[in-house]
Design a protein around this motif. Structure first.
Motif, short mmCIF file in Angstrom:
data_model
loop_
_atom_site.label_atom_id
_atom_site.label_comp_id
_atom_site.label_asym_id
_atom_site.label_seq_id
_atom_site.Cartn_x
_atom_site.Cartn_y
_atom_site.Cartn_z
N TYR A 118 0.86 -1.18 0.00
CA TYR A 118 0.00 0.00 0.00
C TYR A 118 0.90 1.23 0.00
O TYR A 118 1.71 1.40 0.91
CB TYR A 118 -0.90 -0.03 1.24
N LEU A 119 0.78 2.06 -1.04
CA LEU A 119 1.53 3.30 -1.10
C LEU A 119 0.95 4.24 -0.07
O LEU A 119 -0.26 4.53 -0.10
CB LEU A 119 1.43 3.92 -2.50
N GLY A 145 -4.06 4.46 -2.61
CA GLY A 145 -5.10 5.10 -1.82
C GLY A 145 -5.53 6.40 -2.44
O GLY A 145 -4.89 6.93 -3.36
N LEU A 165 6.86 7.17 -0.47
CA LEU A 165 7.80 7.79 -1.41
C LEU A 165 8.63 8.86 -0.71
O LEU A 165 9.67 9.27 -1.23
CB LEU A 165 7.00 8.43 -2.54
N PHE A 168 6.12 13.60 2.51
CA PHE A 168 5.20 14.60 1.97
C PHE A 168 3.92 13.85 1.65
O PHE A 168 3.90 12.62 1.65
CB PHE A 168 5.78 15.25 0.71
N LEU A 170 0.81 13.15 -1.00
CA LEU A 170 0.25 13.22 -2.34
C LEU A 170 -1.27 13.09 -2.24
O LEU A 170 -1.79 12.68 -1.20
CB LEU A 170 0.80 12.07 -3.19
N1 SAH Z 1 -4.63 10.82 5.47
C1 SAH Z 1 -3.46 10.14 5.02
C2 SAH Z 1 -2.97 10.68 3.68
C3 SAH Z 1 -3.85 10.33 2.55
S1 SAH Z 1 -3.20 10.92 1.05
C4 SAH Z 1 -2.34 10.30 6.06
O1 SAH Z 1 -2.26 11.35 6.64
O2 SAH Z 1 -1.51 9.38 6.22
C5 SAH Z 1 -4.08 9.93 -0.11
C6 SAH Z 1 -3.34 8.74 -0.68
O3 SAH Z 1 -2.18 9.18 -1.37
C7 SAH Z 1 -2.83 7.75 0.34
O4 SAH Z 1 -3.82 6.82 0.65
C8 SAH Z 1 -1.65 7.13 -0.37
O5 SAH Z 1 -2.03 6.02 -1.18
C9 SAH Z 1 -1.15 8.24 -1.28
N2 SAH Z 1 0.05 8.92 -0.74
C10 SAH Z 1 0.08 10.15 -0.19
N3 SAH Z 1 1.33 10.49 0.18
C11 SAH Z 1 2.12 9.45 -0.14
C12 SAH Z 1 3.52 9.19 0.00
N4 SAH Z 1 4.35 10.08 0.56
N5 SAH Z 1 3.99 8.01 -0.44
C13 SAH Z 1 3.18 7.10 -1.00
N6 SAH Z 1 1.83 7.29 -1.16
C14 SAH Z 1 1.31 8.44 -0.74
#
Ligand code: SAH
Length: 264
Positions: A118-119, A145, A165, A168, A170
Motif C-alpha cells: 500500500y503506497l 489510496g 515515497l 510529503f 500526495l
Molecule cells: N490521510 C493520510 C494521507 C492520505 S493521502 C495520512 O495522513 O496518512 C491519499 C493517498 O495518497 C494515500 O492513501 C496514499 O495512497 C497516497 N500517498 C500520499 N502520500 C504518499 C507518500 N508520501 N507516499 C506514497 N503514497 C502516498
C-alpha cells in the motif's frame, strides 16, 4: 458499468499500450507482473509507457495490469468510500471494496503470492534495496489510496506492507506506484541496455554518483574537467570515485557514515 462480469475491473496494459479486458489465462507466464489497484486506471501506464520502461512493456519484459476499484464498489452508484468513523474531514476507502479488489488481484497470482504493497505516507521509505528485492521476485500488487486513505482493517487482514515515497503527502498513490514500478522495472534483465550503468549509479554503490559531462567541450565558458578528456581510464576512475565521495559527504552525511562503517 462497461466492465464485463468476468473481468472484475481488471485490464491488461497490452503491448500496444492500450488497456483491454484481460483474462488471467491470457497473461504471459513467468513474466514480472505489476498489478495496480486504483480508482484511476487511466493513469496507467502513464510515464511508464515512455522510453526504456515503455519499450520493455511492449517487448514483454514485464507486464502491467490495472484493477479498477470502482466496479468493486457498493450499490447502484458503486460507492467505494465513506465518512471516517469517529468523525473528521474527508472520506475513507471501504474495507469490503478494497478487499474485493485485492481478491480479484489474488486470482491473478499465477506464480505464487506477490508482495502486497500500500503506497502510504506512513510507510517505510522506499529505497534502492527495496527496488532490488521487488525486481528479484515475481512482481508486485500495489494498492493506491485516495482521500484520507484505506480502512485499517483491510491493511491488517492482508498484512499489507506500507511503502512511502517520502515525507510529503500526495493526493493519491498512483504517482508513488509509478515511481516504485519505474525503479523496480529498470533493474529487470534487458530493460536498461548497459547493465554496468546500473552498478555505478547513486544509491547502488552506497555513494551518490559523480558529476556527468557531455559535448560540447566548452559551454558558457565552462570546460569539462581535463581528466575526463585525458583518455586515461585509471585516472578517470580515481577522479570519479573522489568526486562521488566528496558529494556524498557534503550532501548526505547519513549515507557517508553508513558507507564508512561498511569499510573494513
Ligand atoms: N490521510 C493520510 C494521507 C492520505 S493521502 C495520512 O495522513 O496518512 C491519499 C493517498 O495518497 C494515500 O492513501 C496514499 O495512497 C497516497 N500517498 C500520499 N502520500 C504518499 C507518500 N508520501 N507516499 C506514497 N503514497 C502516498
Amino acid at each position: 458499468m462497461t466492465d464485463t462480469p468476468r473481468s472484475h475491473g481488471r485490464k491488461a496494459i497490452t503491448p500496444s499500450l492500450k488497456p483491454r479486458d484481460l483474462m488471467a489465462e491470457e497473461r504471459l507466464a513467468g513474466v514480472w507482473t505489476a498489478q495496480v489497484i486504483t480508482l484511476f486506471p487511466d493513469a496507467f501506464p502513464g510515464v511508464l509507457g515512455q522510453s526504456l520502461t515503455g519499450k520493455a512493456l511492449k517487448d514483454g519484459l514485464w507486464q502491467l495490469e490495472t484493477i479498477d476499484l470502482r466496479p468493486h464498489g457498493i450499490g447502484r452508484h458503486r460507492n467505494v468510500d465513506d465518512t471516517p468513523a469517529g468523525g473528521g474531514a474527508g472520506m475513507v476507502l471501504r474495507p469490503d471494496v478494497v478487499g474485493a479488489a485485492i481478491e480479484t488481484a489474488r486470482k491473478g497470482w499465477r506464480e505464487g503470492p506477490m508482495p502486497l504493497i500500500y503506497l502510504s505516507p506512513r510507510g517505510k521509505p522506499f529505497t534502492q534495496a527495496m527496488a532490488r528485492s521487488l525486481a528479484a521476485g515475481p512482481g508486485a500488487t500495489l494498492l493506491c489510496g485516495r482521500f484520507e486513505g484505506v480502512d485499517q482493517r483491510v491493511l491488517d487482514h492482508y498484512e499489507i506492507v506500507e511503502v512511502s515515497l517520502g515525507d510529503f503527502v500526495l493526493t493519491g498513490g498512483e504517482i508513488a506506484a509509478q515511481a516504485v514500478l519505474d525503479a523496480s522495472v529498470r533493474l529487470l534483465p534487458g530493460v536498461v541496455g548497459n547493465a554496468e550503468s546500473l552498478d555505478e549509479e547513486s544509491h547502488s554503490s552506497g555513494l551518490l554518483e559523480h558529476p556527468q559531462y557531455t559535448k560540447p567541450p566548452v559551454w558558457e565558458g565552462r570546460e569539462i574537467p581535463d581528466v575526463l578528456m585525458s583518455g586515461h581510464h585509471g585516472e578517470i576512475a580515481k577522479w570519479r570515485r573522489a568526486e562521488a565521495e566528496k558529494l556524498t559527504q557534503a550532501r548526505r552525511p547519513d549515507m557517508w557514515a553508513a558507507h564508512r562503517a561498511k569499510k573494513p
